[in-house]
Design a protein around this motif. Structure first.
Motif, mmCIF file in Angstrom:
data_model
loop_
_atom_site.group_PDB
_atom_site.id
_atom_site.type_symbol
_atom_site.label_atom_id
_atom_site.label_comp_id
_atom_site.label_asym_id
_atom_site.label_seq_id
_atom_site.Cartn_x
_atom_site.Cartn_y
_atom_site.Cartn_z
ATOM 1 N N TRP A 131 84.797 28.065 69.926
ATOM 2 C CA TRP A 131 83.665 28.462 70.776
ATOM 3 C C TRP A 131 82.429 28.740 69.916
ATOM 4 N N GLY A 132 82.626 29.416 68.796
ATOM 5 C CA GLY A 132 81.505 29.727 67.909
ATOM 6 C C GLY A 132 80.883 28.477 67.312
ATOM 7 N N LYS A 133 81.725 27.474 67.042
ATOM 8 C CA LYS A 133 81.218 26.231 66.466
ATOM 9 C C LYS A 133 80.527 25.338 67.492
ATOM 10 N N SER A 134 80.697 25.628 68.763
ATOM 11 C CA SER A 134 80.187 24.741 69.815
ATOM 12 C C SER A 134 78.669 24.623 69.799
ATOM 13 N N ASP A 135 77.985 25.671 69.306
ATOM 14 C CA ASP A 135 76.521 25.595 69.231
ATOM 15 C C ASP A 135 76.046 25.223 67.826
ATOM 16 N N GLU A 136 77.021 24.831 66.968
ATOM 17 C CA GLU A 136 76.739 24.393 65.603
ATOM 18 C C GLU A 136 76.125 25.493 64.737
ATOM 19 N N ARG A 150 73.934 31.766 57.170
ATOM 20 C CA ARG A 150 75.114 31.088 56.652
ATOM 21 C C ARG A 150 75.042 30.892 55.139
ATOM 22 N N ALA A 151 73.878 30.536 54.650
ATOM 23 C CA ALA A 151 73.712 30.299 53.211
ATOM 24 C C ALA A 151 73.988 31.567 52.412
ATOM 25 N N GLU A 152 73.481 32.695 52.899
ATOM 26 C CA GLU A 152 73.708 33.957 52.188
ATOM 27 C C GLU A 152 75.179 34.355 52.258
ATOM 28 N N MET A 153 75.809 34.087 53.396
ATOM 29 C CA MET A 153 77.229 34.404 53.536
ATOM 30 C C MET A 153 78.062 33.574 52.559
ATOM 31 N N SER A 154 77.723 32.301 52.427
ATOM 32 C CA SER A 154 78.427 31.429 51.474
ATOM 33 C C SER A 154 78.217 31.909 50.045
#
Length: 198
Positions: A24-29, A99-103
């Motif tokens: 579900w979280g990935k559904s909006d990319e 996302r970049a900071e999390m990675s």
């Protein structure tokens, strides 16, 4: 053993739910950081927590032996490492703005000597290895079906191909362990039955 059957069900169900929320979280990319990331990983962490009493309860269906102790210890060590991994993902999701900071935070954590081996690449696999061995031992004692260990193995391998198969993985684990539920419930009933005085 009072809640043993619940834990055996809850562990795989949480794994399946983790996979569903992840999809579900990935559904909006845009998956992580955010509510969907935290919800999915909290469900995954809950699944690991539930597996601790589940493994202990299932192991008690076997006679005491050094083999039983060794397999339980192996499985619990793997579970502990997996919990650390989920906990790190949750903390990184809370700290990161995108996302970049999390990675980047995840990379920094893995750069700590020993972390990648202990909490990602090697030790977490002890949980899955121990669970399959435990299922095989239970099948040998007719507490699980002959197909339980192979089905459990399939459920464990599926996410290796893609994490999108996590819901199916959780379902396989649930079906594989389900034959032990009647025995676990029977033990609860025997333990709670009033003593008969003659």
């Amino acid at each position: 053993m009072r809640r043993a059957a619940f834990f055996v069900i809850a562990g795989p169900v949480c794994i399946a739910a983790y996979g569903l929320v992840r999809l579900w979280g990935k559904s909006d990319e845009v998956y992580g950081p955010g509510f969907d990331w935290q919800a999915a990983h909290l469900l995954g962490l809950a699944g690991m927590v539930f597996f601790v009493p589940a493994v202990l309860a299932l192991s008690r269906l076997l006679p005491r032996s050094p083999w039983r102790v060794g397999v339980v210890v192996l499985t619990l060590v793997g579970l502990a490492a997996t919990m650390v991994q989920f906990g790190a993902d949750i903390v990184e999701g809370l700290m990161a703005a995108d996302r970049a900071e999390m990675s980047a935070l995840a990379a920094d954590f893995k750069d700590i000597p020993g972390v990648e081996v202990a909490f990602y690449d090697v030790v977490p696999q002890f949980f899955f290895l121990g669970l399959v061995i435990l299922a095989g031992m239970l099948a040998a004692k007719r507490q699980l079906r002959w197909w339980s260990a192979p089905l459990l193995f399939v459920g464990i391998v599926l996410p290796v191909a893609t994490l999108d198969l996590l819901p199916l993985s959780g379902l396989c684990m649930l079906v594989a362990l389900a034959p032990a539920l009647p025995t676990l419930r029977q033990q609860v009933e025997q333990a709670t039955a009033p003593a008969v005085v003659h």
